[in-house]
Design a protein around this motif. Structure first.
Motif, PDB file in Angstrom:
ATOM      1  N   LYS A  31      14.970  25.864  69.925  1.00  0.00           N
ATOM      2  CA  LYS A  31      14.550  25.324  68.500  1.00  0.00           C
ATOM      3  C   LYS A  31      14.238  26.896  67.653  1.00  0.00           C
ATOM      4  O   LYS A  31      13.817  27.620  66.950  1.00  0.00           O
ATOM      5  CB  LYS A  31      14.080  24.326  67.985  1.00  0.00           C
ATOM      6  CG  LYS A  31      15.011  23.444  68.308  1.00  0.00           C
ATOM      7  CD  LYS A  31      15.056  22.163  67.610  1.00  0.00           C
ATOM      8  CE  LYS A  31      13.592  21.609  67.927  1.00  0.00           C
ATOM      9  NZ  LYS A  31      13.421  20.122  66.845  1.00  0.00           N
ATOM     10  N   LEU A  34      15.176  30.516  68.554  1.00  0.00           N
ATOM     11  CA  LEU A  34      16.568  30.763  67.485  1.00  0.00           C
ATOM     12  C   LEU A  34      15.782  30.785  65.987  1.00  0.00           C
ATOM     13  O   LEU A  34      16.429  32.180  65.363  1.00  0.00           O
ATOM     14  CB  LEU A  34      17.504  29.427  67.514  1.00  0.00           C
ATOM     15  CG  LEU A  34      17.975  29.544  69.005  1.00  0.00           C
ATOM     16  CD1 LEU A  34      19.264  28.848  69.804  1.00  0.00           C
ATOM     17  CD2 LEU A  34      19.086  31.033  69.271  1.00  0.00           C
ATOM     18  N   ASN A  90      25.656  36.446  60.497  1.00  0.00           N
ATOM     19  CA  ASN A  90      25.665  35.756  61.548  1.00  0.00           C
ATOM     20  C   ASN A  90      24.378  35.231  61.490  1.00  0.00           C
ATOM     21  O   ASN A  90      24.484  34.001  62.282  1.00  0.00           O
ATOM     22  CB  ASN A  90      25.457  36.938  63.010  1.00  0.00           C
ATOM     23  CG  ASN A  90      27.551  37.734  63.624  1.00  0.00           C
ATOM     24  OD1 ASN A  90      27.630  36.600  62.812  1.00  0.00           O
ATOM     25  ND2 ASN A  90      27.280  38.854  63.829  1.00  0.00           N
ATOM     26  N   TYR A  93      24.876  31.330  59.635  1.00  0.00           N
ATOM     27  CA  TYR A  93      25.605  30.874  60.788  1.00  0.00           C
ATOM     28  C   TYR A  93      25.042  30.501  62.048  1.00  0.00           C
ATOM     29  O   TYR A  93      25.031  28.831  62.378  1.00  0.00           O
ATOM     30  CB  TYR A  93      26.709  31.568  62.096  1.00  0.00           C
ATOM     31  CG  TYR A  93      27.592  30.706  62.507  1.00  0.00           C
ATOM     32  CD1 TYR A  93      29.224  30.103  61.655  1.00  0.00           C
ATOM     33  CD2 TYR A  93      27.749  30.728  64.061  1.00  0.00           C
ATOM     34  CE1 TYR A  93      30.115  29.090  62.864  1.00  0.00           C
ATOM     35  CE2 TYR A  93      28.760  30.085  65.160  1.00  0.00           C
ATOM     36  CZ  TYR A  93      29.584  29.397  64.523  1.00  0.00           C
ATOM     37  OH  TYR A  93      30.343  28.382  65.184  1.00  0.00           O
ATOM     38  N   ILE A  94      24.312  31.253  63.140  1.00  0.00           N
ATOM     39  CA  ILE A  94      23.379  30.067  63.932  1.00  0.00           C
ATOM     40  C   ILE A  94      22.115  29.762  62.849  1.00  0.00           C
ATOM     41  O   ILE A  94      22.719  28.220  64.255  1.00  0.00           O
ATOM     42  CB  ILE A  94      22.444  31.919  64.536  1.00  0.00           C
ATOM     43  CG1 ILE A  94      23.414  32.529  65.044  1.00  0.00           C
ATOM     44  CG2 ILE A  94      21.632  30.994  64.844  1.00  0.00           C
ATOM     45  CD1 ILE A  94      22.266  33.454  65.931  1.00  0.00           C
ATOM     46  N   GLU A  95      21.927  29.276  62.141  1.00  0.00           N
ATOM     47  CA  GLU A  95      20.919  28.314  61.120  1.00  0.00           C
ATOM     48  C   GLU A  95      21.806  27.315  60.962  1.00  0.00           C
ATOM     49  O   GLU A  95      21.504  26.441  61.443  1.00  0.00           O
ATOM     50  CB  GLU A  95      20.712  29.041  60.759  1.00  0.00           C
ATOM     51  CG  GLU A  95      19.171  28.324  59.768  1.00  0.00           C
ATOM     52  CD  GLU A  95      19.122  28.947  58.175  1.00  0.00           C
ATOM     53  OE1 GLU A  95      17.972  28.426  58.046  1.00  0.00           O
ATOM     54  OE2 GLU A  95      19.288  29.448  57.259  1.00  0.00           O
ATOM     55  N   LYS A  97      24.899  26.504  62.110  1.00  0.00           N
ATOM     56  CA  LYS A  97      25.710  25.895  63.025  1.00  0.00           C
ATOM     57  C   LYS A  97      25.023  25.326  64.418  1.00  0.00           C
ATOM     58  O   LYS A  97      24.935  24.028  65.019  1.00  0.00           O
ATOM     59  CB  LYS A  97      26.784  26.836  63.300  1.00  0.00           C
ATOM     60  CG  LYS A  97      27.897  26.575  62.586  1.00  0.00           C
ATOM     61  CD  LYS A  97      28.795  25.380  62.087  1.00  0.00           C
ATOM     62  CE  LYS A  97      29.299  25.353  60.970  1.00  0.00           C
ATOM     63  NZ  LYS A  97      29.989  24.318  60.543  1.00  0.00           N
ATOM     64  N   THR A  98      24.926  26.609  64.948  1.00  0.00           N
ATOM     65  CA  THR A  98      23.638  26.027  66.525  1.00  0.00           C
ATOM     66  C   THR A  98      22.112  25.607  66.200  1.00  0.00           C
ATOM     67  O   THR A  98      22.296  24.368  67.050  1.00  0.00           O
ATOM     68  CB  THR A  98      23.333  27.817  67.174  1.00  0.00           C
ATOM     69  OG1 THR A  98      25.008  28.345  66.491  1.00  0.00           O
ATOM     70  CG2 THR A  98      23.104  27.325  68.154  1.00  0.00           C
ATOM     71  N   ALA A 101      23.212  21.821  65.770  1.00  0.00           N
ATOM     72  CA  ALA A 101      23.220  21.080  67.032  1.00  0.00           C
ATOM     73  C   ALA A 101      22.878  21.149  68.007  1.00  0.00           C
ATOM     74  O   ALA A 101      22.516  20.173  68.507  1.00  0.00           O
ATOM     75  CB  ALA A 101      25.149  21.624  67.849  1.00  0.00           C
ATOM     76  N   LEU A 102      21.520  21.937  67.851  1.00  0.00           N
ATOM     77  CA  LEU A 102      20.398  21.711  69.195  1.00  0.00           C
ATOM     78  C   LEU A 102      19.644  20.907  68.596  1.00  0.00           C
ATOM     79  O   LEU A 102      18.676  19.842  68.575  1.00  0.00           O
ATOM     80  CB  LEU A 102      20.024  22.826  68.235  1.00  0.00           C
ATOM     81  CG  LEU A 102      19.184  22.889  69.601  1.00  0.00           C
ATOM     82  CD1 LEU A 102      19.309  23.708  71.102  1.00  0.00           C
ATOM     83  CD2 LEU A 102      18.528  24.976  69.711  1.00  0.00           C
TER      84      LEU A 102
END
Length: 129
Positions: A31, A34, A90, A93-95, A97-98, A101-102
């Motif tokens: 976390k 990312l 991008n 999106y990482i922030e 979705k990813t 989810a994390l």
């Protein structure tokens, strides 16, 4: 469903807790990494956009009408700006979705660890009575 006889001792319980703790620490590290990547990507995207904006400011543009060098430079600056926008999208999106989810996975792992600990304590108390 139960544990095999190899997983019923105190050392096995401690090993399972240790493994769960290690996984939770790994998820925390993931976390942080990312989140740092998202922050860096956004800063880089802003810097690219700034460079593209600065590069598009051309003095005496009227004298350079029809210049191949000018058109190439403008194309390069547009591509640079597009790359910055893509990088920012991008990162978003990482922030969204990813990392979400994390965070959910981390929360589920903590709940599972707590449930395992409580169940183990309950069974151990029943066994001692």
């Amino acid at each position: 469903m139960g544990f095999s006889t190899n997983l019923q001792g105190r050392s096995a319980h401690e090993a399972l807790l240790s493994r769960q703790d290690a996984e939770l620490r790994l998820l925390e590290t993931m976390k942080r990494c990312l989140a740092s990547k998202v922050r860096c990507d956004r800063e880089y995207a802003i810097a690219l956009s700034s460079v593209a904006t600065q590069g598009c400011k051309i003095d005496r543009a009227d004298e350079l009408t029809g210049s191949l060098i000018t058109s190439s430079w403008k194309g390069m600056m547009e591509d640079l700006d597009s790359a910055g926008k893509l990088l920012k999208s991008n990162a978003d999106y990482i922030e969204s979705k990813t990392l979400d989810a994390l965070n959910t996975l981390y929360s589920d792992k903590r709940k599972a660890r707590k449930q395992y600990q409580e169940e183990h304590t309950r069974i151990a108390q029943q066994f001692t009575h």
